[in-house]
Write a protein that holds these residues in place. Structure first.
Motif, PDB file in Angstrom:
ATOM      1  N   GLN A 192      35.293  21.185 -41.763  1.00  0.00           N
ATOM      2  CA  GLN A 192      34.011  20.542 -41.491  1.00  0.00           C
ATOM      3  C   GLN A 192      34.278  19.189 -40.838  1.00  0.00           C
ATOM      4  OE1 GLN A 192      31.691  19.804 -44.961  1.00  0.00           O
ATOM      5  NE2 GLN A 192      30.130  18.695 -43.856  1.00  0.00           N
ATOM      6  N   ALA A 193      33.635  18.932 -39.717  1.00  0.00           N
ATOM      7  CA  ALA A 193      33.817  17.669 -39.005  1.00  0.00           C
ATOM      8  C   ALA A 193      33.044  16.549 -39.688  1.00  0.00           C
ATOM      9  CB  ALA A 193      33.358  17.817 -37.568  1.00  0.00           C
ATOM     10  N   ASP A 194      33.546  15.327 -39.546  1.00  0.00           N
ATOM     11  CA  ASP A 194      32.838  14.147 -40.031  1.00  0.00           C
ATOM     12  C   ASP A 194      31.753  13.724 -39.045  1.00  0.00           C
ATOM     13  OD1 ASP A 194      34.568  13.989 -42.258  1.00  0.00           O
ATOM     14  OD2 ASP A 194      36.028  12.856 -41.074  1.00  0.00           O
ATOM     15  N   LEU A 195      31.993  13.973 -37.758  1.00  0.00           N
ATOM     16  CA  LEU A 195      31.061  13.581 -36.705  1.00  0.00           C
ATOM     17  C   LEU A 195      31.092  14.628 -35.603  1.00  0.00           C
ATOM     18  CD1 LEU A 195      29.237  11.379 -35.342  1.00  0.00           C
ATOM     19  CD2 LEU A 195      31.327  10.546 -34.279  1.00  0.00           C
ATOM     20  N   ILE A 196      29.915  15.049 -35.143  1.00  0.00           N
ATOM     21  CA  ILE A 196      29.808  15.989 -34.027  1.00  0.00           C
ATOM     22  C   ILE A 196      28.900  15.372 -32.969  1.00  0.00           C
ATOM     23  CG2 ILE A 196      28.921  18.230 -33.271  1.00  0.00           C
ATOM     24  CD1 ILE A 196      29.705  19.356 -35.966  1.00  0.00           C
ATOM     25  N   SER A 197      29.370  15.377 -31.734  1.00  0.00           N
ATOM     26  CA  SER A 197      28.559  14.943 -30.594  1.00  0.00           C
ATOM     27  C   SER A 197      28.257  16.183 -29.774  1.00  0.00           C
ATOM     28  CB  SER A 197      29.325  13.947 -29.739  1.00  0.00           C
ATOM     29  OG  SER A 197      29.638  12.809 -30.480  1.00  0.00           O
ATOM     30  N   GLU A 198      27.004  16.356 -29.387  1.00  0.00           N
ATOM     31  CA  GLU A 198      26.644  17.523 -28.588  1.00  0.00           C
ATOM     32  C   GLU A 198      25.652  17.133 -27.509  1.00  0.00           C
ATOM     33  OE1 GLU A 198      24.612  20.477 -31.010  1.00  0.00           O
ATOM     34  OE2 GLU A 198      23.840  18.902 -32.277  1.00  0.00           O
ATOM     35  N   SER A 199      25.501  18.008 -26.529  1.00  0.00           N
ATOM     36  CA  SER A 199      24.611  17.760 -25.388  1.00  0.00           C
ATOM     37  C   SER A 199      24.930  16.423 -24.736  1.00  0.00           C
ATOM     38  CB  SER A 199      23.151  17.815 -25.830  1.00  0.00           C
ATOM     39  OG  SER A 199      22.844  19.084 -26.352  1.00  0.00           O
ATOM     40  N   ALA A 200      26.203  16.169 -24.563  1.00  0.00           N
ATOM     41  CA  ALA A 200      26.658  14.906 -23.997  1.00  0.00           C
ATOM     42  C   ALA A 200      27.518  15.173 -22.768  1.00  0.00           C
ATOM     43  CB  ALA A 200      27.482  14.143 -25.036  1.00  0.00           C
ATOM     44  N   THR A 201      27.816  14.134 -22.051  1.00  0.00           N
ATOM     45  CA  THR A 201      28.805  14.210 -20.981  1.00  0.00           C
ATOM     46  C   THR A 201      29.959  13.326 -21.409  1.00  0.00           C
ATOM     47  OG1 THR A 201      27.116  14.547 -19.298  1.00  0.00           O
ATOM     48  CG2 THR A 201      29.270  13.808 -18.542  1.00  0.00           C
ATOM     49  N   VAL A 202      31.084  13.948 -21.694  1.00  0.00           N
ATOM     50  CA  VAL A 202      32.272  13.238 -22.155  1.00  0.00           C
ATOM     51  C   VAL A 202      33.338  13.374 -21.075  1.00  0.00           C
ATOM     52  CG1 VAL A 202      34.030  13.098 -23.967  1.00  0.00           C
ATOM     53  CG2 VAL A 202      31.708  13.845 -24.544  1.00  0.00           C
ATOM     54  N   TYR A 203      33.845  12.266 -20.596  1.00  0.00           N
ATOM     55  CA  TYR A 203      34.910  12.287 -19.603  1.00  0.00           C
ATOM     56  C   TYR A 203      36.249  12.248 -20.320  1.00  0.00           C
ATOM     57  CZ  TYR A 203      31.141  11.457 -16.397  1.00  0.00           C
ATOM     58  OH  TYR A 203      29.977  11.584 -15.684  1.00  0.00           O
ATOM     59  N   THR A 204      37.088  13.234 -20.040  1.00  0.00           N
ATOM     60  CA  THR A 204      38.373  13.357 -20.724  1.00  0.00           C
ATOM     61  C   THR A 204      39.501  12.902 -19.811  1.00  0.00           C
ATOM     62  OG1 THR A 204      38.866  15.587 -19.955  1.00  0.00           O
ATOM     63  CG2 THR A 204      37.455  15.390 -21.903  1.00  0.00           C
ATOM     64  N   ALA A 205      40.682  12.798 -20.343  1.00  0.00           N
ATOM     65  CA  ALA A 205      41.866  12.470 -19.551  1.00  0.00           C
ATOM     66  C   ALA A 205      42.580  13.735 -19.089  1.00  0.00           C
ATOM     67  CB  ALA A 205      42.821  11.616 -20.379  1.00  0.00           C
ATOM     68  N   ASP A 206      42.011  14.886 -19.368  1.00  0.00           N
ATOM     69  CA  ASP A 206      42.585  16.172 -18.996  1.00  0.00           C
ATOM     70  C   ASP A 206      42.198  16.494 -17.557  1.00  0.00           C
ATOM     71  OD1 ASP A 206      43.336  18.827 -18.694  1.00  0.00           O
ATOM     72  OD2 ASP A 206      42.632  19.419 -20.673  1.00  0.00           O
TER      73      ASP A 206
END
Length: 62
Positions: free
Chosen positions: A18-32
């Protein structure tokens, strides 16, 4: 990209946590360079355990 807190891509482990925090419907820029953007992420014990699309993070909900 889908990782667990040990850095392994293990679907069975992901479904039991179980996660402590979930972000959804977002735009996350990764380093990948292969997956520059993600739509959702999960954090557990101060570590990113999931970063990918808006559907996969549901395994981290209780």
């Amino acid at each position: 990209m889908s990782i667990n807190q040990d850095g392994n891509n293990n679907e069975q482990n992901q479904q039991t946590k179980q996660a402590d925090l979930i972000s959804e419907s977002a735009t996350v820029y990764t380093a990948d360079t292969k997956d520059v953007e993600a739509q959702a992420g999960a954090e557990k014990d101060g570590k990113i355990v999931y970063m990918s699309n808006d559907t996969g993070h549901k395994t981290w909900r209780d």
